[in-house]
Scaffold this active site. Sequence first.
Site, short mmCIF file in Angstrom:
data_model
loop_
_atom_site.label_atom_id
_atom_site.label_comp_id
_atom_site.label_asym_id
_atom_site.label_seq_id
_atom_site.Cartn_x
_atom_site.Cartn_y
_atom_site.Cartn_z
N LYS A 17 0.82 -1.22 0.00
CA LYS A 17 0.00 0.00 0.00
C LYS A 17 0.85 1.26 0.00
O LYS A 17 0.36 2.35 -0.27
CB LYS A 17 -0.95 0.00 1.20
CG LYS A 17 -0.28 0.18 2.54
CD LYS A 17 -1.32 0.35 3.64
CE LYS A 17 -0.63 0.37 5.01
NZ LYS A 17 -1.54 0.43 6.12
N HIS A 62 46.33 -9.51 12.15
CA HIS A 62 46.96 -8.47 12.96
C HIS A 62 47.45 -7.34 12.07
O HIS A 62 48.19 -7.61 11.13
CB HIS A 62 48.14 -9.05 13.73
CG HIS A 62 48.85 -8.02 14.58
ND1 HIS A 62 48.32 -7.56 15.77
CD2 HIS A 62 50.01 -7.35 14.39
CE1 HIS A 62 49.15 -6.65 16.29
NE2 HIS A 62 50.18 -6.50 15.47
N ALA A 121 14.54 -6.23 11.37
CA ALA A 121 14.44 -6.51 9.94
C ALA A 121 15.05 -7.87 9.59
O ALA A 121 14.48 -8.63 8.80
CB ALA A 121 15.16 -5.41 9.15
N LEU A 133 7.79 0.71 -1.80
CA LEU A 133 8.52 -0.55 -1.77
C LEU A 133 9.66 -0.47 -0.76
O LEU A 133 10.29 0.58 -0.62
CB LEU A 133 9.11 -0.87 -3.15
CG LEU A 133 8.11 -1.12 -4.30
CD1 LEU A 133 8.88 -1.51 -5.57
CD2 LEU A 133 7.13 -2.23 -3.93
N ASP A 146 7.56 -8.24 11.87
CA ASP A 146 7.02 -7.49 13.01
C ASP A 146 5.57 -7.83 13.33
O ASP A 146 5.10 -7.58 14.45
CB ASP A 146 7.08 -5.97 12.72
CG ASP A 146 8.49 -5.42 12.82
OD1 ASP A 146 9.43 -6.23 12.99
OD2 ASP A 146 8.64 -4.19 12.73
N GLY A 154 8.21 2.65 20.94
CA GLY A 154 7.96 1.30 20.46
C GLY A 154 6.96 1.21 19.33
O GLY A 154 6.47 2.23 18.84
#
Lengths: 459, 459
Positions: free
Chosen positions: A32, A439, A314, A35, A306, A268
Amino acid sequence: MYDLIIIGLGPGGYEAALTALRKGLKIAIVEKDKLGGNCLNRACIPTKYFWTGAHNIEKLNILKNYGISFNGEANIDYSIAWENKEKAIGFLRKSLANLLKTKKVPVYKGNGRIIDKNKVKITNKDNAEEIIEGKNIIISTGSIPSSVGNIVPDGEYIITTEDYMDNLKSLPEKVLVIGGGVAGCELSYIMNKYGVKVYIVELMDRLLPSKNISPEISKYLLRKFKKLGITTFFNTTLEDYKIKNEKIEVKLSNGESLEVDKILLSVGRKPNSDVDEIGIEKDGKGFIKVNEYLQTNFENIYAVGDVINSPMLAHVAQYEAKIAMENILNNKKVSPDYSLIPFATFTAYEIATVGLNEEQAKEKGIDTISGYFPYTYNEKAVDESQTEGFIRLIFNKSDKTIIGGYIVGLGASELIHEISLMIKNRFTAKEVHEYIYFHPSLSEIFVYASYDIAVGKLF
Amino acid sequence: MYDLIIIGLGPGGYEAALTALRKGLKIAIVEKDKLGGNCLNRACIPTKYFWTGAHNIEKLNILKNYGISFNGEANIDYSIAWENKEKAIGFLRKSLANLLKTKKVPVYKGNGRIIDKNKVKITNKDNAEEIIEGKNIIISTGSIPSSVGNIVPDGEYIITTEDYMDNLKSLPEKVLVIGGGVAGCELSYIMNKYGVKVYIVELMDRLLPSKNISPEISKYLLRKFKKLGITTFFNTTLEDYKIKNEKIEVKLSNGESLEVDKILLSVGRKPNSDVDEIGIEKDGKGFIKVNEYLQTNFENIYAVGDVINSPMLAHVAQYEAKIAMENILNNKKVSPDYSLIPFATFTAYEIATVGLNEEQAKEKGIDTISGYFPYTYNEKAVDESQTEGFIRLIFNKSDKTIIGGYIVGLGASELIHEISLMIKNRFTAKEVHEYIYFHPSLSEIFVYASYDIAVGKLF
């Protein structure tokens, strides 16, 4: 009939699409908004762009070490950084769009709702509707900013992190940040280095108040914030605010009064899970419920990222997308393993953690022993004139295997994967210590952080 | 009688000392020059200091992306960088000295010669002699620069890399570098960015002509050198030179003539192995011969680092020192494993390799399949405005396990350890691909470089 419909093209949706295309599936995408999702457009990627700018401003004072000097002070113009941030994410968004175009993947622009276990109805911004059908569906619709109590974002004075990234082309003089978590600390540092007076109000007693962040890290970061002139109020809430003459008069629960130009809400995020009309099950917080294979209560409908109750990161979404795709493609189902998720944040320091810290190990009843090393004596850090920071490695006390670690300082967000791979490898302190690192490299902090445990103490 | 005498306090000697002290051994150190050896004083550490300067000069043009600008051009003054290089290595040297002092370790300043299997005679610069006794001896005397043919370093016009680091406080206009290997490419880049016109003469047909460097890397680097204005002559030697009016007239084997201010010799190094009068065995090239436990032909005398015939790298010396110490301390002897030595060089790019490249695998009769990914599309690299570079991962064609890889670009010298740990873990392409890396991080190049092999091709 598509093989797969992906609703939401953030990191999870994108990863699923890439894998599906490589496997020859016929896919459709429903999105919606822009992208790339929130991550590319308003979170991970633009914050790291601004962070690079902020960090470069901080590093200007080391240029003289290398015989690099200028006539006069640097001119700092945030609006230029903002424009170039737009260009950078625009480039990445376009790469994504070009790929989908080349592969002839239909992208349905609009709000997708699942109206049948195989049907998604898309409503575009002109309210035109279209229904597409798919054998499988992946819901990767992400999350949206939470708000708290009486503080209502208006996009002008009270802004969310999304407002910040979408619209804040220039910075005001004074900003109050509500919430000293990841987003709050990242944007506070950025604004500070670009010249803003920043105040942070945090309900808890420390910065980054999360289980996977050891108090030792919060303390170290706080010391730096103080040095930078960022003001923090802990165990404090915003009690009241009033907008007057284009300023905000703020009253805090600790009795302090402030006058700021904007309030940034970073308290949040919550799942963006209102995506169906067929009774996909959600938990009390609105997360879509999935089983061990990331299937919803409809076995052909998966959810990742999520929108489900797993760490809101992510790379977790991307990982879950790979798991979901594997389960869509094969009869033998697999489950995600969340034990080795690297976490990183870019604020006044690069901070990264993986595995268990001492507090988390204790909760699980594991006795620990830990090793510490400051960047001060790391030759590569000295060469780069960036010697702030430290590493702590956590070992199981009984068999001395590494179970976690965290790094504050240069390169932390990359080095953390070495710890992750050493945990995966079940390395003992001795193996961590004796592993061959180039190193000079920052990675040599592992040698020294494990020395006491692997060989014995020096003092 | 000491438990252990260490001759030469470079990376190998230092590591041995640190371990010995932690194990409570009574040790003595013999060092004829500065503490820290060639690595700290004239090679690894100062070159990375200068590299940071050179890289920062190159990165000045990206500051504007982040809204950082200056009035006028930058002033570049190499002599300031030189002084600060001295301070940085001075700080590290002093830390080392303080540690030894605190632990009351005697440091015998002078040339050490083994005159008996338990005796070392030290001759200091006033020709005073002293003899000390030890149960065990570690020879870690390192290496010295080689020279070629008719080119005799005079410390003024014809200089070695050691002369460069010890004495070259300001840079001349034009320098001819003999040898396009690691030291040659590193110093050429540094001098170029600090304003010197650099010419490189290389006997072989490419930059970094070494088995562990794939021709693909040499080509990529050469393209950059050309862009920077560094002139290269391959399959070429210096035929003759004449010093005239404080300039050097040079004739090359390809017919070219040049006039330069200095010639920098960087044609490799040879072992500094003339350390005994008791017949410690050496090979035809002068390397001290050791057995699988790093013992010389005297079982209480060990040799580690550049003085033995193993890769001439500081971290190899450190690793060997740990192995030697383990063998001194325990009856059960262990042997070094050289299969996963990371290699890195800091020139116009950070370049790093580990494990086998395709050419090396072919020699061993292993069929390979490889994955490639450019930095162009890595989101973190885009955020940092540093998108030059690429990664190649090499897999065994039959079982798809990772056997090697190389990286050219930002962070290569740290990321290489992730490849090393994945090889150690015997990761398949699928495991490399599905491993959870932080987003956005440079480490995500692993996801994309393994995609084709793990999942299938996109095109």
